[in-house]
Each structure stands twice: as structure tokens, then as C-alpha cells.
Motif scaffolding. Structure first.
Motif, PDB file in Angstrom:
ATOM      1  N   TRP A 486       0.761  -1.042  -0.034  1.00  0.00           N
ATOM      2  CA  TRP A 486       0.124  -0.008   0.031  1.00  0.00           C
ATOM      3  C   TRP A 486       0.880   1.091   0.173  1.00  0.00           C
ATOM      4  N   THR A 487       0.080   2.278  -0.510  1.00  0.00           N
ATOM      5  CA  THR A 487       0.849   3.448  -0.488  1.00  0.00           C
ATOM      6  C   THR A 487      -0.267   4.761   0.031  1.00  0.00           C
ATOM      7  N   GLU A 488       0.245   5.612   0.569  1.00  0.00           N
ATOM      8  CA  GLU A 488      -0.545   6.799   0.883  1.00  0.00           C
ATOM      9  C   GLU A 488      -0.065   8.015   0.461  1.00  0.00           C
ATOM     10  N   GLU A 489      -0.909   8.810  -0.301  1.00  0.00           N
ATOM     11  CA  GLU A 489      -0.479  10.250  -0.981  1.00  0.00           C
ATOM     12  C   GLU A 489      -1.490  11.306  -0.556  1.00  0.00           C
ATOM     13  N   ARG A 490      -1.027  12.578  -0.114  1.00  0.00           N
ATOM     14  CA  ARG A 490      -1.648  13.752  -0.092  1.00  0.00           C
ATOM     15  C   ARG A 490      -2.039  14.090  -1.498  1.00  0.00           C
ATOM     16  N   THR A 491      -3.442  14.525  -1.638  1.00  0.00           N
ATOM     17  CA  THR A 491      -3.653  14.779  -3.233  1.00  0.00           C
ATOM     18  C   THR A 491      -4.269  16.368  -3.111  1.00  0.00           C
ATOM     19  N   GLY A 492      -4.257  16.801  -1.918  1.00  0.00           N
ATOM     20  CA  GLY A 492      -4.964  18.226  -1.595  1.00  0.00           C
ATOM     21  C   GLY A 492      -5.686  18.448  -0.286  1.00  0.00           C
ATOM     22  N   LEU A 493      -6.551  19.353  -0.230  1.00  0.00           N
ATOM     23  CA  LEU A 493      -6.833  20.397  -1.090  1.00  0.00           C
ATOM     24  C   LEU A 493      -5.756  21.753  -1.055  1.00  0.00           C
ATOM     25  N   HIS A 494      -6.178  22.814  -1.187  1.00  0.00           N
ATOM     26  CA  HIS A 494      -5.226  23.787  -1.362  1.00  0.00           C
ATOM     27  C   HIS A 494      -5.239  24.359   0.231  1.00  0.00           C
ATOM     28  N   GLU A 495      -4.031  24.945   0.672  1.00  0.00           N
ATOM     29  CA  GLU A 495      -3.703  25.339   2.059  1.00  0.00           C
ATOM     30  C   GLU A 495      -4.883  26.409   2.586  1.00  0.00           C
ATOM     31  N   LEU A 496      -5.694  26.990   1.738  1.00  0.00           N
ATOM     32  CA  LEU A 496      -6.697  27.910   2.057  1.00  0.00           C
ATOM     33  C   LEU A 496      -8.206  27.291   2.139  1.00  0.00           C
TER      34      LEU A 496
END
Length: 581
Positions: A486-496
Motif C-alpha cells: 500500500w501507499t498513501e498520498e496527499r492529493t490536496g486540498l489547497h492550504e486555504l
């Protein structure tokens, strides 16, 4: 098209134990008996949209000796008085009003409510009080039946010619009826309903033509159990002028009426969706918002509840343009603007996650270099006057491929192009879309869809040009963690934006932990998966491709393993400041 044909359109939260259920005519016989068995009048408090006349007539037919009092007919303000009272909240706009903070008592004559209270306190005949607000005039110890239905069913009734509460506006534009519900009636009704969820002796399900009745204890047991395990909401699908064909095939839908295609699906919106509580082979259907109102801490988590109150802040829905057309070119209001103009506490930040895309599909996102507000205004005003708008000259386009994720903080001009299947992950204030250009087409009602050019221009952030958009909103995938299979990724969202999304790709089971906040997930790849408790705290829960499911904060640790054809991917959203990295 990656559909597997096993999408469940009728999910159920199966209740433990045995629970009584009455259906059809037995409902009215049971309620008439309850009225005769109590020394106080019985209240049937009806959510706005329930057919009060049908409830009144059915009770009278079940027991002609009953005294049936319609609190609305006796004490509600007239349609004219209601319009005058609500003029500031409803405004003249076809779509947007101002969020109401009124309480239900404002819609009644106080003197008439007092008169009814005194009258009912002295009666010695079996009596039932029906209507929205019936519980206001019965003694505190009197039994109360909550007659409920989801907002989506109310909207269907609007389209069929029903009006708003006591408004006499059945022939009015459906968008205006929805506006009155969204900004006023449902806000007031949910506040009124919240203590009734704890108090009611029975729940009357009026979602379909066949009424169903369960005890209040059954309702509360169902909500308590749902708040402690993964569950799905009942999705609904709606046609639109740009609709596609993907959902028809993957979700197993019958063709939309009139040769149209389905454009939207709300698959994870408690404010609109319903929740089915399974009672053996039967079920009752209730508004999913009841779970949010009854168990906000268990569902949302303490910190998320402290920030948002009893509101579900995350929305998952589908936008289908496969073999369809472009969405409207649009922008969402900034938080400052939505608070000042509409009294909403937070805004509709969002993102597009591509479940599928045809070759050549694209997303419109951000302004091109050198394009200013006056350029946008001139082009859009020409479009409003009957001309064409060259959107490609104003707005960037980016290729859209399966599993791309485009981030759309408020103030960013955007729209999904034709040939895409979008899983939209967003904050929940979901009607706050300022359409700028709708490609010269009409809505399904044969009228131009509303354009809000002044609102839109006031919110476009011209600093979000090509370079900024590419650097901040496109392909923002970051590796987070990995393990065996398995892999985990952050895909977003924008910092706002306050929502954080994580994508897990896996061929082996993946461990998750809510860490005290609600999780909303979708199985974006793979035939099916099972959600399990490592400690056996809930029964294994199966989900299928493209299904959205909710994991309450109270669940804590859980595991997801794929079944059927893989590999598998999930997209998970949560409130950012409670997400651990």
C-alpha cells in the motif's frame, strides 16, 4: 468505462435486535389508539413538506371520535404575513437569500398558540394535534410523534407542484421554492426538530405514499448504531442540461425522463440525502441530518463539532459530463463575502477528482495571464446580450485524466469540461455557485439558468493566473507513507481550504484511524472493498466501486481490504486541522 455494475443504490443501516413496525392503515390505527390511551393530547409534529391534510384525514378516518386539531390552520400566520415577515431573508433574487436565524414561534400568532394551549389543557376527549409546531401547544408530558421526510423528497414535491409551508406558491418557480426552503424553512425546522429527536414517542416516515411508523426508541437506537459504524447514505440522481451517460451505466440507472441524461448525484450529503434504517426485511427512511443533529460529537468528533457545530462540513457528489457538455463557467464566494451577503459561516471551497475521463477531456481553471476583471466583464456581458463567450481566451484549460485531482479554492474561475466523470469533494454550502457563462443553453425547465455576474465578478481572484494555478492547484500529489502492498498520498486540498484528502492505493489491507474526526471516503478504483474493525467493534461493511461511505469519528481504528478485482484505491477526506500527518 471502469464500471463493475454492483453499485448499491439502496443502502441500509441494519439495526440490531427486534423492533416493531407499522405500515399503511395500521399506522393510523396505532396512532388513534395511542391518542385514546393517554390523558394528554397527542401531537403529530410535521416537518415542512409533510402533507398535513393527508395526516389529518387519515387519523379522522381511523377513529371518527377523535378530535383532530390542525395547529397550522388554527394559529399560523397568513401567506401574506409570512411573505412580509421573511422579505429580507428571501430577497428578490431567484436563487440566493439570507440565512434565517428565526425560531418556529415567529411563524404563528402568539395569542392563538396560547389559546390552543389553554383549550387543549382543559379537554377530556381523545385529541390529536397535527402540523408543524404541534408540539408547541401540548403539555410537556404529552407524547409527540415526529412526522419526517428528507429534503430531497421535498424538492421532488416542489417539482410536482407542492408549495412551501403555508405560502400558497405551488405554481412558483422551483428555484424560488428551494430558496425559501434552504434559507428559511429547513433551518428553522431542523432547530425545532432537534429536541424532538430525543423526546418523540414515535417516528412517522412520510417519504413515500405508504406511511411507516416506528417507536422513538427504535429511531434513537438506529441513530446511535449508525454513529458507531461505517455507513452509506441513500444516493439520489438528477438530470441536467449538461448530463452524461457514465452514471447510467456504472450505477445501473433507468434512463432519465424526457430523453435527458443524469448530471448530478448526491452520494454523501447528510443535509439532502436520506438514511435507511433496516428492520429485518423492512426499513424506515429518515433525513440523514437527523444523525448529525442527534449525535454530532460521535459522528463529527469533538474538535470538528467545536468548529462547525451540528453541521456536516464535507460533501461528496458526482458530476457526469461523459458524452455530455461543459458545466457552467463559475466561481464560488470567499468566506468574507458569503458571511457578509448571505450570513453563511463558511464557503464552498471544492475540488474535482477525476473518476474517469474521455481522451481530450479538460478542466477550466484560473485566468490566463493578462486577463483582468474588465476583460472578463466585457466578454460575459456580451454573452448575456446574446453573443458568444470565448472561454478559452479567458480561462486556462488543463488536460483531465482518470485520478487527476484539481483543487478549487473559493475565488477561482473554473468548470469541468465535457467528457469527464468528477467526484466533487467540497465544503457543504453547496448552492453558492455564481454562474458566469452557461454556454448559451437553457435549463430543463426551458428557461435560462440564473447568471450572477455581479456576485461572480466581486469574487474572482485575478491573481490566480496560469502559473499560480499550475503551481498550486494542479497535480499537487505528495507521498505520505507506504507499507507492504500500500501507499498513501496527499492529493490536496489547497492550504486555504479546510479539507484534507488522502489517497490510498493498495493490494494488501490498509490501516486507518479517525483520530477523533469524521472520515468520508470513496472507492475510486477496484471492484469492492470491506471495511473492518480490528477489534470487532462493528460487523464487516462492504462497499463497491464509486460508492461514498462515512466513517464516524467514534469508530477510531479501522481497516480496508480489497475484494474482487483490484488493485484498489480510496480517496479519503477529513477536516484538515484534525488530520495527523
Amino acid at each position: 468505462m471502469p464500471g463493475h455494475g454492483n453499485y448499491d443504490r439502496h443502502p441500509v443501516v441494519a439495526l440490531d435486535g427486534a423492533h416493531p413496525l407499522w405500515t399503511g392503515e395500521a399506522v393510523w390505527t396505532q396512532l388513534a389508539g395511542l391518542a385514546r390511551a393517554t390523558s394528554s393530547p397527542l401531537a403529530v409534529d410535521c416537518y415542512p413538506g409533510v402533507d398535513v391534510g393527508a395526516v389529518r384525514d387519515a387519523l379522522s378516518a381511523a377513529d371518527p371520535a377523535l378530535v383532530v386539531v390542525d395547529v397550522e390552520a388554527e394559529a399560523a400566520l397568513s401567506a401574506k404575513d409570512l411573505d412580509e415577515l421573511l422579505a429580507d431573508e428571501l430577497t428578490d433574487d431567484r436563487v440566493f437569500g439570507v440565512l434565517s436565524r428565526r425560531r418556529i414561534g415567529a411563524f404563528f400568532h402568539p395569542g392563538e398558540l396560547d389559546r390552543l394551549r389553554h383549550q387543549l389543557a382543559r379537554t377530556d376527549r381523545p385529541t390529536v394535534v397535527v402540523g408543524w409546531g404541534a408540539s408547541l401547544v401540548v403539555p410537556a408530558e404529552a407524547p409527540v410523534v415526529l412526522a419526517d421526510l428528507p429534503r430531497w423528497e421535498i424538492q421532488q414535491r416542489f417539482r410536482a407542484g407542492a408549495g412551501n409551508w403555508r405560502a400558497g406558491n405551488g405554481e412558483e418557480d422551483v428555484l424560488r421554492k428551494y430558496k425559501r426552503g434552504f434559507f428559511v424553512e429547513w433551518r428553522v425546522a431542523d432547530e425545532h426538530k432537534r429536541p424532538l429527536l430525543a423526546r418523540c414517542s414515535h417516528l412517522l416516515d412520510t417519504t413515500t405514499a405508504t406511511p411507516k411508523l416506528v417507536t422513538g426508541d427504535t429511531l434513537r437506537a438506529g441513530l446511535e448504531q449508525a454513529a458507531a459504524r461505517p455507513f452509506r447514505l441513500v444516493p439520489f440522481f438528477d438530470p441536467g442540461p449538461w448530463g452524461g451517460t457514465w452514471m447510467e451505466e456504472v450505477c445501473g440507472l433507468d434512463p432519465a425522463p424526457g430523453g435527458q441524461h443524469y448530471a448530478w448525484c448526491f452520494d454523501g450529503v447528510p443535509e439532502e440525502n436520506s438514511l435507511r434504517l433496516g428492520l429485518g426485511a423492512e426499513h424506515v427512511e429518515i433525513p440523514a441530518i437527523d444523525l448529525v443533529l442527534r449525535h454530532p460529537r460521535e459522528l463529527l468528533g469533538e474538535r470538528t463539532f467545536a468548529r462547525f457545530g451540528a453541521e456536516f462540513p464535507i460533501r461528496f457528489d458526482f458530476l457526469d459530463t461523459m458524452a455530455g457538455g461543459n458545466l457552467s463557467l463559475q466561481v464560488h464566494p470567499t468566506t468574507d463575502y458569503i458571511q457578509r451577503h448571505f450570513a453563511m459561516p463558511y464557503t464552498q471551497d471544492e475540488s474535482y477528482y477525476l473518476l474517469d475521463a474521455e481522451p481530450g477531456a479538460q478542466v477550466y481553471l484560473g485566468l490566463r495571464p493578462g486577463v483582468g476583471l474588465e476583460d472578463v466583464r466585457a466578454a460575459l456581458e456580451e454573452g448575456q446580450a446574446g453573443g458568444e463567450v470565448d472561454a478559452d481566451r479567458l480561462v486556462n484549460t488543463f488536460p483531465a485524466r482518470p485520478h487527476d485531482h484539481f483543487l478549487i479554492p473559493a475565488g477561482t474561475v473554473h468548470c469541468s469540461g465535457a467528457g469527464s466523470m468528477v467526484l466533487e469533494v467540497s465544503a457543504t454550502p453547496f448552492i453558492f455557485t455564481f454562474k458566469l457563462w452557461d454556454w448559451g443553453r437553457l435549463g430543463l425547465d426551458g428557461r435560462p439558468r440564473p447568471i450572477h455576474l455581479e456576485h461572480g465578478l466581486a469574487n474572482i481572484d485575478v491573481r490566480r493566473d496560469t502559473d499560480w494555478t499550475r503551481q498550486n492547484l494542479v497535480d499537487q500529489v505528495e507521498p505520505v507513507d507506504a507499507g507492504d502492498g500500500w501507499t498513501e498520498e496527499r492529493t490536496g486540498l489547497h492550504e486555504l481550504e479546510f479539507i484534507e484528502t488522502r489517497r490510498h492505493t493498495f493490494t494488501a489491507p490498509v490501516e486507518h484511524d479517525t483520530h477523533g474526526t469524521v472520515h468520508v471516503l470513496n472507492l475510486v478504483q477496484g471492484e469492492a472493498a470491506v471495511v473492518e474493525s480490528p477489534d470487532g467493534d462493528f460487523d464487516p461493511f462492504e462497499v463497491h466501486y464509486a460508492e461514498t461511505f462515512i466513517v464516524p469519528a467514534a469508530v477510531g481504528r479501522y481497516r480496508i481490504r480489497g475484494t474482487g478485482a483490484g488493485p484498489w484505491r480510496t480517496l479519503r477526506a477529513s477536516v484538515r486541522d484534525t488530520e495527523r500527518t
